[in-house]
Design an enzyme around this catalytic site. Sequence first.
Site, PDB file in Angstrom:
ATOM      1  CB  CYS A  29       1.261  -6.514  -1.803  1.00  0.00           C
ATOM      2  SG  CYS A  29       2.335  -5.471  -0.828  1.00  0.00           S
ATOM      3  CB  CYS A  32       4.561  -6.004  -3.121  1.00  0.00           C
ATOM      4  SG  CYS A  32       4.298  -6.665  -1.475  1.00  0.00           S
TER       5      CYS A  32
END
Length: 104
Positions: A29, A32
Amino acid sequence: MALVVNDSNFSETIASGKLVMVDFWATWCGPCRMLSPIVDEIANEMGDKMIVAKCNVDECDNTPVEYGIRNIPALLFFKDGKLADRLVGAVPKATIVEKINSLL
């Protein structure tokens, strides 16, 4: 440095009596990865007042489902062992700190 939590130690961590912020994330991600250094900074700066933890959604089967994690990154805030608030997405550090201060 943030504490690593998983299905086996999650309940025990949020029941600590302190404010707990958990970053739900995954290695694949991009947002993230952008948020991760901010979470680590907050852990270093506020670690005496609260617990900052990270939960890799790919390594936990139950906890993300239990808390309805549909989008990551997601920051969940627990107070007295109960979910108090959440922030979803790569939010600025100032927004996270403001949320923490409102819950402390």
